[in-house]
Design a protein around this motif. Structure first.
Motif, mmCIF file in Angstrom:
data_model
loop_
_atom_site.group_PDB
_atom_site.id
_atom_site.type_symbol
_atom_site.label_atom_id
_atom_site.label_comp_id
_atom_site.label_asym_id
_atom_site.label_seq_id
_atom_site.Cartn_x
_atom_site.Cartn_y
_atom_site.Cartn_z
ATOM 1 N N PHE A 167 1.603 2.049 0.512
ATOM 2 C CA PHE A 167 0.907 0.761 0.581
ATOM 3 C C PHE A 167 -0.489 0.869 -0.027
ATOM 4 O O PHE A 167 -0.875 0.051 -0.879
ATOM 5 C CB PHE A 167 0.825 0.301 2.038
ATOM 6 N N HIS A 169 -0.525 -6.648 -2.987
ATOM 7 C CA HIS A 169 -0.580 -6.350 -1.559
ATOM 8 C C HIS A 169 0.547 -7.050 -0.806
ATOM 9 O O HIS A 169 1.165 -6.464 0.093
ATOM 10 C CB HIS A 169 -1.935 -6.768 -0.977
ATOM 11 N N VAL A 219 3.885 -5.118 -1.596
ATOM 12 C CA VAL A 219 4.005 -3.769 -1.046
ATOM 13 C C VAL A 219 3.990 -3.797 0.480
ATOM 14 O O VAL A 219 4.669 -2.976 1.123
ATOM 15 C CB VAL A 219 2.900 -2.844 -1.603
ATOM 16 N N VAL A 220 3.255 -4.721 1.089
ATOM 17 C CA VAL A 220 3.286 -4.837 2.552
ATOM 18 C C VAL A 220 4.687 -5.204 3.024
ATOM 19 O O VAL A 220 5.226 -4.604 3.962
ATOM 20 C CB VAL A 220 2.262 -5.886 3.041
ATOM 21 N N MET A 279 7.038 -2.123 2.498
ATOM 22 C CA MET A 279 6.737 -0.952 3.326
ATOM 23 C C MET A 279 6.955 -1.222 4.812
ATOM 24 O O MET A 279 7.286 -0.310 5.572
ATOM 25 C CB MET A 279 5.309 -0.478 3.071
ATOM 26 N N LEU A 288 1.109 0.372 9.228
ATOM 27 C CA LEU A 288 0.273 0.519 8.023
ATOM 28 C C LEU A 288 -1.208 0.260 8.266
ATOM 29 O O LEU A 288 -2.000 0.305 7.323
ATOM 30 C CB LEU A 288 0.726 -0.439 6.893
#
Length: 247
Positions: A31, A60, A63-64, A67, A78
């Motif tokens: 992340f 962001h 990828v958030v 992940m 995270l």
């Protein structure tokens, strides 16, 4: 009303905890690598500030979402603010939350040092307040943005009534992160995540305004956990026990 569960000292050596810590490290590393990397690329390539901000926000958000899904074994926190919010809701023990936070900080630092190496020594951009912003304004920005993030986490992933939204939870949380960066990125930087701010600050050794990105997100995350858990959630699951063995 959920109570904070302490946990015990043996929790850190349990196989499920060790596996969760590995997953949390990997997910947080990836992340931060993508998030900070997108900010570095935007600073180098984008000629228009909003285009750069939009690119960072979308990176962001994506990828958030991925992940969180990939890190389902650990919960894909995270973020120390997410961990704190879930701690205040009784969904994780104090012992495990401390381990998670250390894990997240180490992963963030590792990602940023690797980025510095891979980019030929480029400075990792740090979160700082915009010109003219006061500390109080920055803290309030971070409280509100992080509150909305944790509110979305609870509503779409934690609340037993989430029903069909459960599978969509990571995507929805990612979209909130992206929207918050578009809203607050030009003002407070829209960190919402002490670990996300810690890695770049350590790698660049620039601690300007850094404390703001601990105070604001942790207050916002903890407050969201308390509010949602005690006023909105319909509890049909057993919360973690609050009478634990001594450390």
């Amino acid at each position: 009303m959920a109570k904070i569960a302490l946990g015990n000292s043996r929790e850190a050596t349990q196989p499920d905890c060790l596996k969760a810590l590995v997953i949390e490290f990997v997910a947080t590393f990836l992340f931060v690598f993508a998030g900070v990397g997108s900010a570095m690329a935007a600073g180098r390539l984008a000629s228009d500030a909003f285009v750069g901000l939009f690119g960072v926000a979308m990176a962001h958000a994506l990828v958030v979402a991925v992940m969180i899904s990939a890190g389902h074994i650990s919960g894909g926190h995270l973020n120390p603010a997410v961990t704190l919010g879930l701690l205040f809701g009784g969904h994780i023990t104090v012992v495990r939350s401390i381990l998670y936070m250390i894990d997240q900080l180490l992963a963030s630092a590792a990602a940023c040092f690797l980025l510095q190496y891979l980019t030929g020594g480029l400075a990792t951009p740090v979160h700082t307040l915009a010109s003219g912003m006061t500390y109080l304004q920055g803290i309030i920005w971070e409280i509100v943005l992080t509150f909305s993030l944790l509110f979305a986490v609870y509503a779409t992933m934690v609340d037993p009534r989430k029903s069909s939204q459960g599978a969509q939870g990571p995507i929805l949380v990612g979209l909130v992160v992206g929207a918050n960066i578009l809203a607050g990125g030009a003002f407070s930087g829209a960190s919402m995540n002490p670990a996300r701010s810690f890695g770049p600050a350590l790698a660049s050794w620039d601690w300007t305004d850094h404390w703001v990105y601990w105070v604001g997100p942790l207050i916002g995350g903890g407050l969201a956990g308390l509010v949602y858990e005690n006023f909105f959630i319909c509890r049909s699951h057993a919360i973690l026990p609050t009478t634990d063995e001594a450390f």
